[in-house]
Design a protein around this motif. Structure first.
Motif, PDB file in Angstrom:
ATOM      1  N   CYS A 123      16.497 -31.462   0.867  1.00  0.00           N
ATOM      2  CA  CYS A 123      16.884 -30.078   0.600  1.00  0.00           C
ATOM      3  C   CYS A 123      15.650 -29.186   0.621  1.00  0.00           C
ATOM      4  O   CYS A 123      14.586 -29.586   0.145  1.00  0.00           O
ATOM      5  CB  CYS A 123      17.565 -29.993  -0.767  1.00  0.00           C
ATOM      6  N   ILE A 124      15.817 -28.012   1.164  1.00  0.00           N
ATOM      7  CA  ILE A 124      14.726 -27.036   1.112  1.00  0.00           C
ATOM      8  C   ILE A 124      15.211 -25.830   0.327  1.00  0.00           C
ATOM      9  O   ILE A 124      16.279 -25.272   0.607  1.00  0.00           O
ATOM     10  CB  ILE A 124      14.268 -26.623   2.526  1.00  0.00           C
ATOM     11  N   VAL A 125      14.440 -25.470  -0.662  1.00  0.00           N
ATOM     12  CA  VAL A 125      14.766 -24.334  -1.518  1.00  0.00           C
ATOM     13  C   VAL A 125      13.763 -23.233  -1.201  1.00  0.00           C
ATOM     14  O   VAL A 125      12.553 -23.472  -1.237  1.00  0.00           O
ATOM     15  CB  VAL A 125      14.641 -24.726  -2.999  1.00  0.00           C
ATOM     16  N   ILE A 126      14.256 -22.073  -0.861  1.00  0.00           N
ATOM     17  CA  ILE A 126      13.318 -21.050  -0.399  1.00  0.00           C
ATOM     18  C   ILE A 126      13.653 -19.657  -0.908  1.00  0.00           C
ATOM     19  O   ILE A 126      14.818 -19.296  -1.086  1.00  0.00           O
ATOM     20  CB  ILE A 126      13.266 -21.035   1.154  1.00  0.00           C
ATOM     21  N   SER A 127      12.606 -18.920  -1.180  1.00  0.00           N
ATOM     22  CA  SER A 127      12.717 -17.493  -1.424  1.00  0.00           C
ATOM     23  C   SER A 127      11.780 -16.851  -0.410  1.00  0.00           C
ATOM     24  O   SER A 127      10.575 -17.112  -0.431  1.00  0.00           O
ATOM     25  CB  SER A 127      12.283 -17.173  -2.856  1.00  0.00           C
ATOM     26  N   ILE A 128      12.321 -16.091   0.490  1.00  0.00           N
ATOM     27  CA  ILE A 128      11.550 -15.719   1.681  1.00  0.00           C
ATOM     28  C   ILE A 128      10.413 -14.738   1.410  1.00  0.00           C
ATOM     29  O   ILE A 128      10.426 -13.993   0.443  1.00  0.00           O
ATOM     30  CB  ILE A 128      12.454 -15.153   2.792  1.00  0.00           C
ATOM     31  N   ALA A 129       9.462 -14.777   2.307  1.00  0.00           N
ATOM     32  CA  ALA A 129       8.285 -13.914   2.221  1.00  0.00           C
ATOM     33  C   ALA A 129       8.668 -12.473   2.506  1.00  0.00           C
ATOM     34  O   ALA A 129       9.655 -12.199   3.192  1.00  0.00           O
ATOM     35  CB  ALA A 129       7.225 -14.375   3.218  1.00  0.00           C
ATOM     36  N   ALA A 130       7.884 -11.571   1.975  1.00  0.00           N
ATOM     37  CA  ALA A 130       8.171 -10.156   2.190  1.00  0.00           C
ATOM     38  C   ALA A 130       7.942  -9.768   3.649  1.00  0.00           C
ATOM     39  O   ALA A 130       8.648  -8.918   4.196  1.00  0.00           O
ATOM     40  CB  ALA A 130       7.302  -9.301   1.276  1.00  0.00           C
ATOM     41  N   GLU A 131       6.974 -10.397   4.264  1.00  0.00           N
ATOM     42  CA  GLU A 131       6.681 -10.079   5.665  1.00  0.00           C
ATOM     43  C   GLU A 131       7.876 -10.432   6.542  1.00  0.00           C
ATOM     44  O   GLU A 131       8.410 -11.532   6.462  1.00  0.00           O
ATOM     45  CB  GLU A 131       5.449 -10.859   6.137  1.00  0.00           C
ATOM     46  N   LYS A 132       8.247  -9.504   7.373  1.00  0.00           N
ATOM     47  CA  LYS A 132       9.416  -9.733   8.222  1.00  0.00           C
ATOM     48  C   LYS A 132       9.120 -10.761   9.307  1.00  0.00           C
ATOM     49  O   LYS A 132       7.990 -10.944   9.719  1.00  0.00           O
ATOM     50  CB  LYS A 132       9.853  -8.417   8.867  1.00  0.00           C
ATOM     51  N   GLY A 133      10.152 -11.400   9.797  1.00  0.00           N
ATOM     52  CA  GLY A 133       9.985 -12.355  10.889  1.00  0.00           C
ATOM     53  C   GLY A 133      11.322 -12.974  11.227  1.00  0.00           C
ATOM     54  O   GLY A 133      12.307 -12.747  10.537  1.00  0.00           O
ATOM     55  N   SER A 134      11.340 -13.746  12.284  1.00  0.00           N
ATOM     56  CA  SER A 134      12.597 -14.365  12.688  1.00  0.00           C
ATOM     57  C   SER A 134      12.975 -15.424  11.674  1.00  0.00           C
ATOM     58  O   SER A 134      12.144 -15.890  10.901  1.00  0.00           O
ATOM     59  CB  SER A 134      12.457 -15.006  14.054  1.00  0.00           C
ATOM     60  N   SER A 135      14.232 -15.819  11.700  1.00  0.00           N
ATOM     61  CA  SER A 135      14.633 -16.876  10.774  1.00  0.00           C
ATOM     62  C   SER A 135      14.985 -18.140  11.540  1.00  0.00           C
ATOM     63  O   SER A 135      15.787 -18.943  11.099  1.00  0.00           O
ATOM     64  CB  SER A 135      15.770 -16.404   9.879  1.00  0.00           C
ATOM     65  N   ASP A 136      14.390 -18.301  12.694  1.00  0.00           N
ATOM     66  CA  ASP A 136      14.633 -19.511  13.494  1.00  0.00           C
ATOM     67  C   ASP A 136      14.289 -20.766  12.700  1.00  0.00           C
ATOM     68  O   ASP A 136      14.973 -21.778  12.800  1.00  0.00           O
ATOM     69  CB  ASP A 136      13.783 -19.483  14.766  1.00  0.00           C
ATOM     70  N   HIS A 137      13.205 -20.681  11.953  1.00  0.00           N
ATOM     71  CA  HIS A 137      12.790 -21.884  11.226  1.00  0.00           C
ATOM     72  C   HIS A 137      13.858 -22.324  10.235  1.00  0.00           C
ATOM     73  O   HIS A 137      14.068 -23.506  10.019  1.00  0.00           O
ATOM     74  CB  HIS A 137      11.451 -21.669  10.540  1.00  0.00           C
ATOM     75  N   LEU A 138      14.556 -21.357   9.672  1.00  0.00           N
ATOM     76  CA  LEU A 138      15.602 -21.712   8.715  1.00  0.00           C
ATOM     77  C   LEU A 138      16.831 -22.241   9.443  1.00  0.00           C
ATOM     78  O   LEU A 138      17.486 -23.179   8.988  1.00  0.00           O
ATOM     79  CB  LEU A 138      15.958 -20.495   7.870  1.00  0.00           C
ATOM     80  N   GLN A 139      17.110 -21.639  10.584  1.00  0.00           N
ATOM     81  CA  GLN A 139      18.239 -22.114  11.369  1.00  0.00           C
ATOM     82  C   GLN A 139      18.011 -23.578  11.759  1.00  0.00           C
ATOM     83  O   GLN A 139      18.928 -24.398  11.740  1.00  0.00           O
ATOM     84  CB  GLN A 139      18.408 -21.246  12.620  1.00  0.00           C
ATOM     85  N   GLN A 140      16.775 -23.900  12.080  1.00  0.00           N
ATOM     86  CA  GLN A 140      16.443 -25.280  12.449  1.00  0.00           C
ATOM     87  C   GLN A 140      16.690 -26.247  11.309  1.00  0.00           C
ATOM     88  O   GLN A 140      17.108 -27.386  11.525  1.00  0.00           O
ATOM     89  CB  GLN A 140      14.971 -25.364  12.850  1.00  0.00           C
ATOM     90  N   VAL A 141      16.396 -25.783  10.124  1.00  0.00           N
ATOM     91  CA  VAL A 141      16.650 -26.633   8.963  1.00  0.00           C
ATOM     92  C   VAL A 141      18.121 -27.009   8.925  1.00  0.00           C
ATOM     93  O   VAL A 141      18.494 -28.170   8.766  1.00  0.00           O
ATOM     94  CB  VAL A 141      16.253 -25.910   7.668  1.00  0.00           C
ATOM     95  N   LEU A 142      18.965 -26.000   9.114  1.00  0.00           N
ATOM     96  CA  LEU A 142      20.396 -26.239   9.102  1.00  0.00           C
ATOM     97  C   LEU A 142      20.804 -27.156  10.256  1.00  0.00           C
ATOM     98  O   LEU A 142      21.595 -28.090  10.077  1.00  0.00           O
ATOM     99  CB  LEU A 142      21.143 -24.910   9.211  1.00  0.00           C
ATOM    100  N   ASP A 143      20.265 -26.893  11.435  1.00  0.00           N
ATOM    101  CA  ASP A 143      20.618 -27.702  12.602  1.00  0.00           C
ATOM    102  C   ASP A 143      20.270 -29.168  12.371  1.00  0.00           C
ATOM    103  O   ASP A 143      20.937 -30.063  12.877  1.00  0.00           O
ATOM    104  CB  ASP A 143      19.868 -27.204  13.836  1.00  0.00           C
TER     105      ASP A 143
END
Lengths: 344, 344
Positions: A123-143
DNA sequence: TTTATAATTGCAATCGATTGCCTAAAATAT
DNA sequence: ATATTTTAGGCAATCGATTGCAATTATAAA
């Protein structure tokens, strides 16, 4: 220095003239093993100072009983409390906790998440950084079928478990309280509107004003007053207006509220009589300022526990496909001196 | 939900008609592989969304690039800062950080340490729990050839790397400062003397008094005033003496100092004129009390970085046998209003 | 042209624990 | 006494990446 090689199940097996598989079964408390043999293995293992090699076990079993956490800063009151609460749960379950901090930088967040994926954490528990960016890395986690729990600061588009504070409600109650205390021109210090938590707090502020027939005045809403310094600056500006506010709701943080307090005190403005101040987060220091600061407690330790429980609950009862649920933790207004101008 | 099986090096090898070993070499940037092949593998790996399985790699390589941390409480200012500093270093080196909290309980500490040993981490960083207990678990870490770094609160008998604050010096400077400010009867709030940090602070206090020709008075040394509440209670007692102290050095923590401040304020005692107060740790709130509290900064983030650097240094340059070194971090006195009765 | 050397790549063992399958012995049923 | 079921334990494959050694090919030297 005696380089003492690790004892493995093979060493134990050899000593007892058993197969490694039997040793493994004994150690894992399988029911396919004789009680006496089991006892013997356990005893010998203890004598030989055996400690399981978790890497081998995890590899074979294809899972790693570890939860990874990615937060902007470990040493921030809110986050360190969430982590402490989470650890409480994971420890009980024999899970490990791996921690990364993003320092509010998107690139570091991505790196941290990838490292956790490599570890095959469950499991990965995350509170995202203020700096904007794509969320591909999170989508990959789900994939990759790794459970993802977002908390506090979340990405809207992703279908994940979420543990949130009801920021709208927290802000709403704070503003209602200010109104009840007789404040009439209530200013808002806003945070970066990219983060939904700050948008929600703003919504709560606006809703409370609307519900009580107060006008929502743009000149009383001050953008990006995130830190103590920015809060102080905002306060200077607001108090210099021709028709200044009689209360300031520092929805961003208690630090901003502290900035407000300092500037107002220096100007000789009486708190709470002439100016009400309300912060957000219930930082420990809010209790000991003079006057003490009214704020909103987010139950951060509780939140950590909620996250942990959610993880294990979901693991036990549902498949990952059901994991699109949001749990709300209700914040609580803590009324202190900085807003109490009516007698209780 | 598409259960997308992880891509392995075998998948890549098959697709490219190569051996898995070649793929492995390409990915690990070995020099025993053709540049074109390497490029092709890298490209394909990216396309196939390959992420290394760290567990397999670690198992084979027999090491786990992970540092385990065991602290009494994650969400304590000092510890969370040490961890933040440490993470800064480990992240740069691509190491993971696993965290356990002992909650000051010896049994939990043992469990946490064992879990880390199972993980075969390359280093365990620990600040021991207040609860007394054997240190067999730590000896085992050493026997297994895992690097052990103790910090802040350490077990004396063990031959390990240590990163310490110079508590004696910190306390010494604080008391000297009090003397210079003209305080004559300086009381000491002590912590549990099982923990050497508190013994050292007491030594510093005594040494400073001795060096300046002041008597060391048992009646001015108050045992076990560890928390805000205990600090408050101690203060009541001390101030009720026939000949009360004119300064209180809360060597245990700033929280104790806060207790002192509150009790003294309530009694109408003027600070710093009639009573000087000095804490320990430079908690954030010491800056915003009225008056602000003089304290000692422990450079906690720096300390975390020092620990991290020490680990990698030792790994690079020496064998484990040299690892019986102590690094001292020098604390710094932060003079604030609660002790400043002379004009600067 | 032949031989020595270097550069690539493949093969197979290995890290340590787990687990499906199989066999032998023991326990139970017929 | 024979057939059937349990129980206990062994064998060997497996998880995925790494690496020593061998084999092959390309390159350089003789």
């Amino acid at each position: 220095m005696k380089r003492q090689k690790r004892t493995t199940i093979y060493d134990i097996a050899q000593k007892l003239n058993l197969a490694a598989s039997s040793v493994s079964r004994a150690l894992s408390d399988s029911n396919k093993i004789n009680a006496e043999t089991k006892a013997l293995v356990l005893k010998t293992a203890a004598e030989m100072n055996y400690q399981q090699n978790a890497m081998a076990s995890n590899l074979r079993k294809g899972n790693n009983p570890t939860i990874g956490v990615v937060v902007p800063r470990i040493n921030q009151y809110f986050f360190s409390n969430v982590i402490a609460g989470l650890e409480e749960i994971t420890f009980k379950k024999g899970y490990n906790l791996v921690i990364c901090q993003s320092n509010e930088l998107h690139a570091r967040e991505v790196e941290g998440v990838n490292a956790l994926v490599n570890q095959n954490v469950s499991c990965i528990v995350i509170s995202i950084a203020a700096e904007k960016g794509s969320s591909d890395h999170l989508q990959q986690v789900l994939d990759r079928n790794i459970q993802l729990i977002q908390f506090d600061r979340v990405v809207a588009g992703l279908e994940t478990l979420k543990v949130l504070n009801d920021n709208r409600k927290g802000a709403y109650e704070a503003v209602v309280h200010l109104i009840e205390q007789g404040y009439r021109r209530i200013a808002l210090l806003e945070g970066p509107q990219e983060l939904h938590i700050f948008r929600e707090r703003k919504e709560g502020y606006i809703a409370a004003l609307n519900d009580h027939g107060f006008p929502v005045l743009p000149e009383l809403m001050y953008a990006n007053a995130w830190t103590k310094e920015l809060g102080a600056e905002a306060t200077s500006r607001l108090l210099d207006m021709q028709d200044p506010p009689d209360a300031i709701f520092a929805s961003t943080s208690d630090f901003a509220a502290l900035g407000v307090l300092e500037v107002a005190s220096n100007k000789g403005i009486r708190i709470p009589e002439a100016l009400g101040i309300c912060g957000y987060s219930n930082e420990p220091f809010t209790e000991i300022t003079s006057p003490s600061i009214t704020t909103i407690d987010q139950f951060s330790v509780e939140m950590g526990k909620t996250i942990g429980n959610l993880h294990f609950q979901e693991m036990d009862h549902f498949g990952p496909k059901d994991s699109i649920k949001t749990v709300n933790v209700t914040p609580k207004l803590i009324v202190r001196k900085s807003t109490q101008r009516k007698q209780q």
